[in-house]
Enzyme design. Sequence first.
Site, PDB file in Angstrom:
ATOM      1  N   TRP A  96     101.144  25.184 -26.387  1.00  0.00           N
ATOM      2  CA  TRP A  96     101.555  24.145 -25.454  1.00  0.00           C
ATOM      3  C   TRP A  96     100.391  23.283 -24.964  1.00  0.00           C
ATOM      4  O   TRP A  96     100.606  22.222 -24.391  1.00  0.00           O
ATOM      5  CB  TRP A  96     102.210  24.786 -24.224  1.00  0.00           C
ATOM      6  CG  TRP A  96     101.411  25.941 -23.690  1.00  0.00           C
ATOM      7  CD1 TRP A  96     101.612  27.265 -23.967  1.00  0.00           C
ATOM      8  CD2 TRP A  96     100.241  25.875 -22.862  1.00  0.00           C
ATOM      9  NE1 TRP A  96     100.637  28.032 -23.352  1.00  0.00           N
ATOM     10  CE2 TRP A  96      99.791  27.199 -22.660  1.00  0.00           C
ATOM     11  CE3 TRP A  96      99.548  24.833 -22.255  1.00  0.00           C
ATOM     12  CZ2 TRP A  96      98.675  27.503 -21.888  1.00  0.00           C
ATOM     13  CZ3 TRP A  96      98.431  25.126 -21.487  1.00  0.00           C
ATOM     14  CH2 TRP A  96      98.013  26.456 -21.310  1.00  0.00           C
ATOM     15  N   ASN A  97      99.137  23.723 -25.141  1.00  0.00           N
ATOM     16  CA  ASN A  97      98.048  23.050 -24.413  1.00  0.00           C
ATOM     17  C   ASN A  97      97.729  21.649 -24.948  1.00  0.00           C
ATOM     18  O   ASN A  97      97.374  20.762 -24.178  1.00  0.00           O
ATOM     19  CB  ASN A  97      96.789  23.928 -24.356  1.00  0.00           C
ATOM     20  CG  ASN A  97      96.297  24.364 -25.708  1.00  0.00           C
ATOM     21  OD1 ASN A  97      97.034  24.386 -26.688  1.00  0.00           O
ATOM     22  ND2 ASN A  97      95.033  24.724 -25.781  1.00  0.00           N
ATOM     23  N   LYS A 153     107.669  25.955 -34.982  1.00  0.00           N
ATOM     24  CA  LYS A 153     108.092  26.785 -33.850  1.00  0.00           C
ATOM     25  C   LYS A 153     107.093  26.478 -32.738  1.00  0.00           C
ATOM     26  O   LYS A 153     105.977  27.004 -32.716  1.00  0.00           O
ATOM     27  CB  LYS A 153     108.064  28.274 -34.219  1.00  0.00           C
ATOM     28  CG  LYS A 153     108.682  29.190 -33.145  1.00  0.00           C
ATOM     29  CD  LYS A 153     107.763  29.389 -31.980  1.00  0.00           C
ATOM     30  CE  LYS A 153     108.410  30.241 -30.895  1.00  0.00           C
ATOM     31  NZ  LYS A 153     107.970  29.876 -29.548  1.00  0.00           N
ATOM     32  N   GLY A 177      96.977  29.998 -31.130  1.00  0.00           N
ATOM     33  CA  GLY A 177      97.462  30.711 -29.950  1.00  0.00           C
ATOM     34  C   GLY A 177      96.564  31.875 -29.595  1.00  0.00           C
ATOM     35  O   GLY A 177      95.361  31.873 -29.896  1.00  0.00           O
ATOM     36  N   SER A 178      97.148  32.880 -28.983  1.00  0.00           N
ATOM     37  CA  SER A 178      96.385  34.020 -28.487  1.00  0.00           C
ATOM     38  C   SER A 178      96.024  34.972 -29.615  1.00  0.00           C
ATOM     39  O   SER A 178      96.651  34.987 -30.684  1.00  0.00           O
ATOM     40  CB  SER A 178      97.199  34.770 -27.432  1.00  0.00           C
ATOM     41  OG  SER A 178      98.317  35.410 -28.034  1.00  0.00           O
ATOM     42  N   GLU A 197      94.013  29.976 -35.638  1.00  0.00           N
ATOM     43  CA  GLU A 197      93.040  29.445 -34.665  1.00  0.00           C
ATOM     44  C   GLU A 197      93.406  30.075 -33.336  1.00  0.00           C
ATOM     45  O   GLU A 197      94.411  29.721 -32.726  1.00  0.00           O
ATOM     46  CB  GLU A 197      93.110  27.916 -34.617  1.00  0.00           C
ATOM     47  CG  GLU A 197      91.939  27.293 -33.888  1.00  0.00           C
ATOM     48  CD  GLU A 197      92.222  26.998 -32.428  1.00  0.00           C
ATOM     49  OE1 GLU A 197      91.786  27.814 -31.569  1.00  0.00           O
ATOM     50  OE2 GLU A 197      92.881  25.993 -32.146  1.00  0.00           O
ATOM     51  N   LEU A 198      92.580  31.037 -32.924  1.00  0.00           N
ATOM     52  CA  LEU A 198      92.935  31.880 -31.783  1.00  0.00           C
ATOM     53  C   LEU A 198      92.060  31.553 -30.575  1.00  0.00           C
ATOM     54  O   LEU A 198      91.667  30.419 -30.374  1.00  0.00           O
ATOM     55  CB  LEU A 198      92.843  33.342 -32.198  1.00  0.00           C
ATOM     56  CG  LEU A 198      93.615  33.680 -33.491  1.00  0.00           C
ATOM     57  CD1 LEU A 198      93.439  35.139 -33.877  1.00  0.00           C
ATOM     58  CD2 LEU A 198      95.079  33.319 -33.371  1.00  0.00           C
ATOM     59  N   CYS A 200      91.045  26.010 -26.081  1.00  0.00           N
ATOM     60  CA  CYS A 200      90.315  27.067 -26.780  1.00  0.00           C
ATOM     61  C   CYS A 200      88.851  26.703 -26.952  1.00  0.00           C
ATOM     62  O   CYS A 200      87.984  27.578 -26.957  1.00  0.00           O
ATOM     63  CB  CYS A 200      90.949  27.331 -28.139  1.00  0.00           C
ATOM     64  SG  CYS A 200      92.603  28.028 -28.062  1.00  0.00           S
TER      65      CYS A 200
END
Length: 444
Positions: free
Chosen positions: A126-127, A150, A202-203, A224-225, A258
């Site tokens: 979402w960022n 998604k 994401g995380s 990409e975490l 991130c």
Amino acid sequence: MIASINPTNGATIATFEELTPGQIEGRLARAAEAFYGYRHTSLGDRARWLTRAAEILESEKDAFGRIMTLEMGKPIEAARQEAAKCALACRYYVEHGASLLADEPVTSDSFIHYQPIGPVLAVMPWNFPFWQVFRFAAPALMAGNVGLLKHASNVPQCALAIEEVIRRAGFPGDVFQTLMIGPGAVERVIRDPRVKAATLTGSEPAGRQVAAEAGSEIKKTVLELGGSDPFVVMPSADLDAAARTAVQARCINNGQSCIAAKRFIVDERIAGDFESRFVSGMQQIRIGDPMDETTQLGPLATAAILEELDAQVRRSGARVLTGGHRLDRPGNYYAPTVLADMPAEFREELFGPVAVLYRARGVDDAIRVANDTPFGLGASVWTRDAGEQERFIEGIESGMVFVNAMVASDPRLPFGGVKASGYGRELSAWGLREFLNIKTVVRR
């Protein structure tokens, strides 16, 4: 139920029903069918459609910016700039796609041939609700792949708006679809044989799960975490420029990036001077309604993110130099914060406007502290000493190093990390070729 909630005041903007299993099946079938036709379209047609997408993004950036700000709270001007940056990525692949996808001669009778692989699932955060998607979608569509999105559940209107941009640009039907599904339905999509690969931003836990599920199906992933990016400042640096950039690097996107600088590692010989400049700059950040043109820092995206950040600061045991608390106002607001004397055992990523100061005893110690993290996404190094620059470039464990500049993404440059920050690359030629069949051809 998927809800769009305004983080500035907690009001529900809109709600959406999740797709049923039957509807998911229909979307996957349509994606597979679309690929068999789309893969044979000309590069000229794909470039024309991608150009039209760029034009829509540029001409309607105000409207798209408003959607982003309403759903996740970024300052409105930053949201407009995000839409424009998506157009820049589209235009990069329009200009360079044909050459990057062209056959590459190796010998007189052999060459490398690039082919699309099929529908690719993109699990996006979402960022940066438009940019994260388009940095996948632009190269994927240019390469002849089909996209399934998604998106994060708190930005459903952004997800639908992106799908509409692709449709209006003229791309054939169903080559890019938004899937209104919750996290529990992702595994089914990954394991479906019609889906050929997955990319996730994401995380770390989410990345591990997607990688495990895709790996068990022998499908490629790009991850990409998280990041805990170091921002290193040495005595030869321009301290005013470094401190000014440090504030921006920590508070960009309301601190929710991130690649935002999170750990500020300063040579002990200048630590006091930098600290005073940096703390003062953080205290001067203009906080307010993100729809206000003068606002520099808006709310965190969700109430849960606010709760977690506040809990992290409280349990860290660090000394608070400024901030360290929620703001007493409606919405998910957290004060710009600077922490010092962080216990060594606290190694979590702080996803919000919270900076941590460290002192280093020279270059080697600064590199040691910079690498003392499970993450390795980006790093910003401030020194005018050429020898020090080389040592940091070689010594810091990260996918990106920016010298005397803030870490940022650019369509021309590969983007990604090492260690727990993930693997694979987005953007540039590397991002375009991640989801291609790189076929060796020998013809005699």
